[in-house]
Design a protein around this motif. Structure first.
Motif, PDB file in Angstrom:
ATOM      1  N   VAL A 101      10.198  15.159   1.049  1.00 32.16           N
ATOM      2  CA  VAL A 101       9.024  15.187   0.186  1.00 32.16           C
ATOM      3  C   VAL A 101       9.489  14.931  -1.243  1.00 32.16           C
ATOM      4  N   TYR A 102       8.754  14.090  -1.948  1.00 33.45           N
ATOM      5  CA  TYR A 102       9.062  13.767  -3.335  1.00 33.45           C
ATOM      6  C   TYR A 102       7.851  14.134  -4.185  1.00 33.45           C
ATOM      7  N   TYR A 103       8.020  14.057  -5.499  1.00 28.59           N
ATOM      8  CA  TYR A 103       6.932  14.383  -6.416  1.00 28.59           C
ATOM      9  C   TYR A 103       6.868  13.325  -7.504  1.00 28.59           C
ATOM     10  N   THR A 153       4.687  12.302   0.563  1.00 30.10           N
ATOM     11  CA  THR A 153       5.165  12.676   1.890  1.00 30.10           C
ATOM     12  C   THR A 153       5.553  11.429   2.661  1.00 30.10           C
ATOM     13  N   VAL A 154       6.698  11.480   3.338  1.00 25.48           N
ATOM     14  CA  VAL A 154       7.209  10.339   4.103  1.00 25.48           C
ATOM     15  C   VAL A 154       7.068  10.636   5.590  1.00 25.48           C
ATOM     16  N   THR A 180       0.796  -1.220   0.000  1.00 27.08           N
ATOM     17  CA  THR A 180       0.000   0.000   0.000  1.00 27.08           C
ATOM     18  C   THR A 180       0.831   1.273   0.000  1.00 27.08           C
ATOM     19  N   ASP A 181       2.057   1.236   0.516  1.00 25.89           N
ATOM     20  CA  ASP A 181       2.818   2.485   0.530  1.00 25.89           C
ATOM     21  C   ASP A 181       3.288   2.886  -0.854  1.00 25.89           C
ATOM     22  N   ALA A 182       3.159   2.025  -1.849  1.00 29.72           N
ATOM     23  CA  ALA A 182       3.517   2.379  -3.215  1.00 29.72           C
ATOM     24  C   ALA A 182       2.301   2.765  -4.037  1.00 29.72           C
TER      25      ALA A 182
END
Length: 239
Positions: free
Chosen positions: A71-73, A102-103, A7-9
């Motif tokens: 934070v990634y995009y 967001t991590v 689920t985290d992907a």
């Protein structure tokens, strides 16, 4: 063997599709979220998409507001179509949705939609790296990365060899010695002072703000480790 990433992907509604991490500011590259054990995603791909101006502006503005956080995009493109379509030129566009990734403190990732789907263009000549993932491949002795970018904006993606492994992209500071031919197609950079962990690293082997000396073939390059544009050890290795 599971054929669905954990689920985290995935976004909250568990839709199926490809994700591409956005890397860079002056020239924006797209880095495919690879998964060793899901055949449709078992590729390391770096390319450039033709992006809608509103999407570019929203990404760059949001990045500026969150640059000091983990934070990634990403761009989400619905559907499990073969990535080979981008590489051989049979696909020339794809719908993409902009997300902020967001991590949290436990490493869990939340994908927050920022823009609804718009069409991005893709050209086979903009692909700078494409390689199948092989979990049975051996590990290199030293940290090995793929260099890509343009002009003075150089990024390094950890080259994915054997599994388990870690997936990471950083933007370098003060890159020296890189040539245009090292960046497109993506050249292999070895960092002989950093041993490869031969597994899924718990954290990046590269320390932000630290200068490193690497090699492209027999030629020396230098760089400072900068902002992390992607990190994954979970869904990458999930069986």
């Amino acid at each position: 063997m599971s054929t669905v990433p954990p689920t985290d992907a995935l976004s909250a509604d568990a839709r199926h599709g490809h994700r591409f991490l956005l890397i860079g500011k002056k020239t924006i590259f797209s880095y495919h979220l690879g998964l060793y054990y899901v055949p449709i995603h078992a590729f390391q791909l770096i390319t450039r998409f033709g992006l809608d101006e509103n999407l570019r502006t929203t990404y760059l503005t949001d990045l500026a507001a969150h640059e000091d956080r983990q934070v990634y995009y990403s761009l989400f493109s619905e559907g499990h179509w073969p990535l080979q379509e981008i590489v051989d030129g049979t696909r020339t566009s794809l719908p993409v949705e902009l997300e902020r990734v967001t991590v949290d403190s436990q490493g869990g990732r939340t994908f927050t939609p920022l823009l609804p789907a718009v069409d991005a263009t893709c050209r086979k000549e903009d692909v700078v790296h494409y390689r199948p993932l092989d979990p049975a491949a051996g590990y290199p002795d030293f940290l090995t990365a793929l260099a890509f970018g343009q002009d003075d904006e150089v990024h390094l993606a950890h080259r994915l060899d054997g599994a388990p492994n870690w997936d990471e992209v950083i933007t370098t500071g003060n890159p020296q010695g890189f040539r245009p031919g090292d960046l497109a197609p993506a050249g292999t950079v070895t960092v002989p002072t950093v041993k490869d962990p031969h597994g899924a690293a718990g954290k990046s082997p590269l320390t932000p703000g630290t200068a490193y000396e690497g090699a492209v073939g027999d030629r020396k390059v230098t760089f400072t480790a900068g902002r992390q544009g992607w990190w994954n050890t979970t869904s990458l290795n999930q069986q």
